[in-house]
Write a protein that holds these residues in place. Structure first.
Motif, mmCIF file in Angstrom:
data_model
loop_
_atom_site.group_PDB
_atom_site.id
_atom_site.type_symbol
_atom_site.label_atom_id
_atom_site.label_comp_id
_atom_site.label_asym_id
_atom_site.label_seq_id
_atom_site.Cartn_x
_atom_site.Cartn_y
_atom_site.Cartn_z
ATOM 1 N N GLU A 35 4.679 8.381 -2.805
ATOM 2 C CA GLU A 35 3.977 7.744 -1.726
ATOM 3 C C GLU A 35 2.932 6.954 -2.204
ATOM 4 O O GLU A 35 2.631 5.848 -1.660
ATOM 5 C CB GLU A 35 3.535 8.878 -0.567
ATOM 6 N N LEU A 36 2.035 7.604 -3.100
ATOM 7 C CA LEU A 36 0.957 6.792 -3.858
ATOM 8 C C LEU A 36 1.214 5.669 -4.318
ATOM 9 O O LEU A 36 0.805 4.354 -4.221
ATOM 10 C CB LEU A 36 0.185 7.795 -4.489
ATOM 11 N N LYS A 37 2.530 5.689 -5.540
ATOM 12 C CA LYS A 37 3.003 4.732 -5.987
ATOM 13 C C LYS A 37 3.766 3.397 -4.880
ATOM 14 O O LYS A 37 3.243 2.245 -5.287
ATOM 15 C CB LYS A 37 4.119 5.058 -6.680
ATOM 16 N N ALA A 38 4.196 3.917 -3.947
ATOM 17 C CA ALA A 38 4.636 3.002 -3.056
ATOM 18 C C ALA A 38 3.545 2.241 -2.194
ATOM 19 O O ALA A 38 3.659 0.957 -2.037
ATOM 20 C CB ALA A 38 5.445 3.471 -2.134
ATOM 21 N N LEU A 39 2.306 2.890 -1.952
ATOM 22 C CA LEU A 39 1.186 2.268 -1.379
ATOM 23 C C LEU A 39 0.518 1.496 -2.324
ATOM 24 O O LEU A 39 0.357 0.122 -2.037
ATOM 25 C CB LEU A 39 0.203 3.471 -1.055
ATOM 26 N N LYS A 45 1.409 -6.142 -3.964
ATOM 27 C CA LYS A 45 2.255 -7.159 -3.559
ATOM 28 C C LYS A 45 1.590 -8.101 -2.255
ATOM 29 O O LYS A 45 1.641 -9.252 -2.416
ATOM 30 C CB LYS A 45 3.630 -6.919 -2.895
ATOM 31 N N GLY A 46 0.579 -7.474 -1.463
ATOM 32 C CA GLY A 46 0.239 -8.111 -0.533
ATOM 33 C C GLY A 46 -0.970 -8.932 -0.929
ATOM 34 O O GLY A 46 -1.367 -10.152 -0.672
ATOM 35 N N ALA A 47 -1.770 -8.421 -2.124
ATOM 36 C CA ALA A 47 -2.801 -9.150 -2.770
ATOM 37 C C ALA A 47 -2.382 -10.413 -3.465
ATOM 38 O O ALA A 47 -2.985 -11.370 -3.547
ATOM 39 C CB ALA A 47 -3.531 -7.966 -3.722
ATOM 40 N N LYS A 48 -0.898 -10.433 -3.936
ATOM 41 C CA LYS A 48 -0.585 -11.614 -4.721
ATOM 42 C C LYS A 48 -0.322 -12.746 -3.629
ATOM 43 O O LYS A 48 -0.237 -13.868 -3.941
ATOM 44 C CB LYS A 48 0.730 -11.173 -5.111
#
Length: 49
Positions: A35-39, A45-48
């Motif tokens: 879950e942490l890795k997915a988060l 991805k959002g930051a890019k």
């Protein structure tokens, strides 16, 4: 090109963002490694974009 100090500030800001996300997400008290890795991946991805 950002300086070392600017890079550190950006990294710290990202960690604070992730803490805010974790504290506000579904009221969960614990997260699995997956879950942490997915988060983190979703945040990156959002930051890019």
């Amino acid at each position: 090109m950002p300086t070392e100090k600017e890079i550190l500030i950006i990294q710290k800001a990202a960690m604070f963002d992730l803490i805010d996300i974790l504290e506000s997400d579904d009221g969960k008290d614990s997260y699995t490694t997956e879950e942490l890795k997915a988060l983190i991946r979703a945040y990156l991805k959002g930051a890019k974009d």
